[in-house]
Design a protein around this motif. Structure first.
Motif, mmCIF file in Angstrom:
data_model
loop_
_atom_site.group_PDB
_atom_site.id
_atom_site.type_symbol
_atom_site.label_atom_id
_atom_site.label_comp_id
_atom_site.label_asym_id
_atom_site.label_seq_id
_atom_site.Cartn_x
_atom_site.Cartn_y
_atom_site.Cartn_z
ATOM 1 N N UNK A 249 22.992 18.726 -8.553
ATOM 2 C CA UNK A 249 21.866 18.807 -7.818
ATOM 3 C C UNK A 249 21.777 19.718 -6.746
ATOM 4 N N UNK A 250 22.863 19.746 -6.150
ATOM 5 C CA UNK A 250 22.951 20.920 -4.782
ATOM 6 C C UNK A 250 22.590 22.453 -5.304
ATOM 7 N N UNK A 251 23.301 22.911 -6.402
ATOM 8 C CA UNK A 251 22.814 23.911 -7.121
ATOM 9 C C UNK A 251 21.405 24.022 -7.368
ATOM 10 N N UNK A 252 20.761 23.065 -8.315
ATOM 11 C CA UNK A 252 19.299 23.319 -8.417
ATOM 12 C C UNK A 252 18.480 23.052 -7.303
ATOM 13 N N UNK A 253 18.975 22.459 -6.375
ATOM 14 C CA UNK A 253 17.908 22.364 -5.192
ATOM 15 C C UNK A 253 17.992 23.728 -4.203
ATOM 16 N N UNK A 254 19.010 24.169 -4.364
ATOM 17 C CA UNK A 254 19.063 25.843 -3.610
ATOM 18 C C UNK A 254 18.115 26.550 -4.231
ATOM 19 N N UNK A 255 18.364 26.705 -5.672
ATOM 20 C CA UNK A 255 17.975 27.617 -6.568
ATOM 21 C C UNK A 255 16.380 27.342 -6.618
ATOM 22 N N UNK A 256 15.759 25.966 -6.506
ATOM 23 C CA UNK A 256 14.414 25.805 -6.410
ATOM 24 C C UNK A 256 13.754 26.251 -5.119
ATOM 25 N N UNK A 262 23.093 30.545 -7.135
ATOM 26 C CA UNK A 262 24.286 29.718 -6.465
ATOM 27 C C UNK A 262 25.384 29.578 -7.238
ATOM 28 N N UNK A 263 26.406 29.570 -6.645
ATOM 29 C CA UNK A 263 27.653 29.182 -7.145
ATOM 30 C C UNK A 263 28.729 28.386 -6.605
ATOM 31 N N UNK A 264 29.524 27.765 -7.388
ATOM 32 C CA UNK A 264 30.744 26.889 -6.482
ATOM 33 C C UNK A 264 31.600 27.832 -6.137
ATOM 34 N N UNK A 265 31.981 27.488 -4.848
ATOM 35 C CA UNK A 265 32.953 28.541 -4.192
ATOM 36 C C UNK A 265 34.167 28.269 -4.571
ATOM 37 N N UNK A 266 35.048 28.868 -5.323
ATOM 38 C CA UNK A 266 36.369 28.729 -5.641
ATOM 39 C C UNK A 266 36.480 27.424 -6.550
ATOM 40 N N UNK A 268 35.637 24.741 -5.174
ATOM 41 C CA UNK A 268 34.823 23.955 -4.786
ATOM 42 C C UNK A 268 35.336 22.870 -3.601
ATOM 43 N N UNK A 269 34.533 22.169 -2.982
ATOM 44 C CA UNK A 269 33.065 21.760 -3.599
ATOM 45 C C UNK A 269 31.978 22.394 -2.838
ATOM 46 N N UNK A 270 32.296 23.425 -1.949
ATOM 47 C CA UNK A 270 31.190 24.211 -1.355
ATOM 48 C C UNK A 270 30.426 24.782 -2.159
ATOM 49 N N UNK A 271 29.005 25.002 -2.023
ATOM 50 C CA UNK A 271 28.137 25.746 -2.973
ATOM 51 C C UNK A 271 27.816 26.901 -2.128
ATOM 52 N N UNK A 272 27.911 27.957 -2.701
ATOM 53 C CA UNK A 272 27.510 29.151 -2.036
ATOM 54 C C UNK A 272 26.041 29.810 -2.631
ATOM 55 N N UNK A 273 25.030 29.989 -1.598
ATOM 56 C CA UNK A 273 23.653 30.563 -2.227
ATOM 57 C C UNK A 273 23.829 32.029 -1.649
ATOM 58 N N UNK A 274 23.439 32.738 -2.623
ATOM 59 C CA UNK A 274 23.226 34.191 -2.370
ATOM 60 C C UNK A 274 21.531 34.329 -2.035
ATOM 61 N N UNK A 275 21.297 34.915 -0.740
ATOM 62 C CA UNK A 275 19.957 35.036 -0.454
ATOM 63 C C UNK A 275 19.464 36.475 -0.439
ATOM 64 N N UNK A 276 18.318 36.932 -0.614
ATOM 65 C CA UNK A 276 17.609 38.279 -0.767
ATOM 66 C C UNK A 276 17.948 39.148 0.591
ATOM 67 N N UNK A 277 17.856 38.270 1.555
ATOM 68 C CA UNK A 277 17.773 38.848 2.969
ATOM 69 C C UNK A 277 17.997 37.964 4.069
ATOM 70 N N UNK A 281 17.339 33.849 3.870
ATOM 71 C CA UNK A 281 18.495 32.788 4.097
ATOM 72 C C UNK A 281 18.342 31.993 5.039
ATOM 73 N N UNK A 282 17.487 32.317 6.097
ATOM 74 C CA UNK A 282 16.855 31.190 7.050
ATOM 75 C C UNK A 282 16.040 30.231 6.436
ATOM 76 N N UNK A 283 15.065 30.824 5.833
ATOM 77 C CA UNK A 283 14.173 29.684 5.201
ATOM 78 C C UNK A 283 14.900 28.873 4.153
ATOM 79 N N UNK A 284 15.884 29.555 3.615
ATOM 80 C CA UNK A 284 16.903 28.549 2.652
ATOM 81 C C UNK A 284 17.614 27.355 3.337
ATOM 82 N N UNK A 285 18.055 28.068 4.467
ATOM 83 C CA UNK A 285 18.813 27.217 5.241
ATOM 84 C C UNK A 285 17.983 25.891 5.909
ATOM 85 N N UNK A 286 16.515 25.995 6.407
ATOM 86 C CA UNK A 286 15.895 25.244 6.828
ATOM 87 C C UNK A 286 15.413 24.240 5.618
ATOM 88 N N UNK A 287 15.204 24.514 4.429
ATOM 89 C CA UNK A 287 14.864 23.604 3.303
ATOM 90 C C UNK A 287 15.815 22.838 2.894
#
Length: 310
Positions: A249-256, A262-266, A268-277, A281-287
């Protein structure tokens, strides 16, 4: 002029994200060979050491600390003992760790503690161990410790500790969703083995000597987050999701909400999301924060373990 002995030393070492992780087949010794593309992140651990009669460790920080041991099983204490044994140093040290990398989160926080402790104590004790010997000690402490020592971007093979630098340009922007729980790396690997055993007839051949895909190296060299997003890969992700289904659900939420991927880091359970810039990244953090997730932003690559001034 002779420099006065240091009374304390402070060092930092970075957490990491594996932008690519391929796991080889289970070996007779119970381990797997892996192929990892590491990237060191600006989310770092800080260690301060000072002289003492015996070795001790204290922890503080911005992450959940209940799973951090304060006895001889703490990796910083192990690092100190290893350095003392190698150099013949007979004194102790007070080791104070300020943690910002999630504990058992798949981001190498413990490895960063070990790398920073080695570097700081070498300076405090004046043992002046050559770099290649420091890296040898790092390998004995754990597969990710050498990378926390060197930082930047690198390819890890063997157990992940045989490092070769990888060319990378630009800055990559990450948003990290931190879980309230941890995952045991051995448990995740065991689940991967069970998964492969269950699905053996229908899965691709598992390579005994895995390699990092050329597309990953090309994306890192180009410094192109969109290219990298297309080739992020983690063989441990399916196992981590099986053990902790809520991570899907976390992966889906980030990509939405605008993540390129998004990718599980190593493990896990941290989920790492790659942003364009940075703005993305700020907008994704807020969401994600609005969705009641605990998130932090980080950039990479950054330098490895280093002494810092007060």
């Amino acid at each position: 002029m002779t420099r006065a002995p240091r009374t304390s030393v402070r060092a930092k070492a970075p957490g990491k994200v594996n932008v690519f992780l391929r796991v080889g087949s289970l070996m007779d010794d119970g381990y797997h060979d892996v192929a990892i593309a590491y990237q060191a992140l600006s989310l770092s651990e800080e260690v301060r050491v000072s002289h003492a009669d015996r070795l001790s460790v204290e922890v503080s920080g911005t992450v959940e600390l209940s799973r951090v041991p304060l006895d001889g099983t703490n990796i910083a204490i192990q690092a100190a003992r290893l350095l003392a044994a190698r150099t013949g140093y007979t004194g102790g040290a007070r080791i104070e760790i300020e943690k910002h990398v999630p504990v058992t989160g798949g981001m190498g926080g413990g490895s960063a503690d070990a790398a920073a402790t080695l570097l700081a104590l070498d300076a405090l004790w004046g043992t002046e161990l050559p770099r290649d010997e420091m890296l040898e000690l790092a390998r004995k402490l754990g597969a990710d410790v050498p990378f926390a020592f060197t930082g930047g971007t690198a390819i890890g093979t063997g157990r992940g500790d045989e490092l070769s630098p990888a060319l990378a340009s630009g800055t990559f922007h990450w948003v990290l969703a931190l879980a309230e729980f941890g995952l045991s790396t051995p448990e995740v690997y065991a689940e991967l083995d069970r998964h492969r055993s269950r699905h053996a007839p229908g899965v691709l051949h598992v390579d005994d000597a895995p390699t990092v895909d050329a597309d990953v190296l090309q994306a890192l060299r180009a410094g192109d987050p969109r290219m990298l997003a297309e080739v992020l890969h983690n063989d441990l992700q399916a196992a981590a999701l099986h053990l902790s289904p809520s991570l899907a659900q976390t992966l889906e939420l980030g990509e939405e909400n605008g993540a390129l991927a998004g990718i599980i880091s190593g493990s896990g359970p941290t989920v790492a999301f790659l942003a364009a810039d940075r703005d993305s990244a700020l907008e994704l953090q807020v969401a994600l924060s609005a969705a009641q997730l605990r998130v932090v932003r980080a950039t990479g690559p950054v330098h490895g373990a280093r002494i810092v001034s007060d």
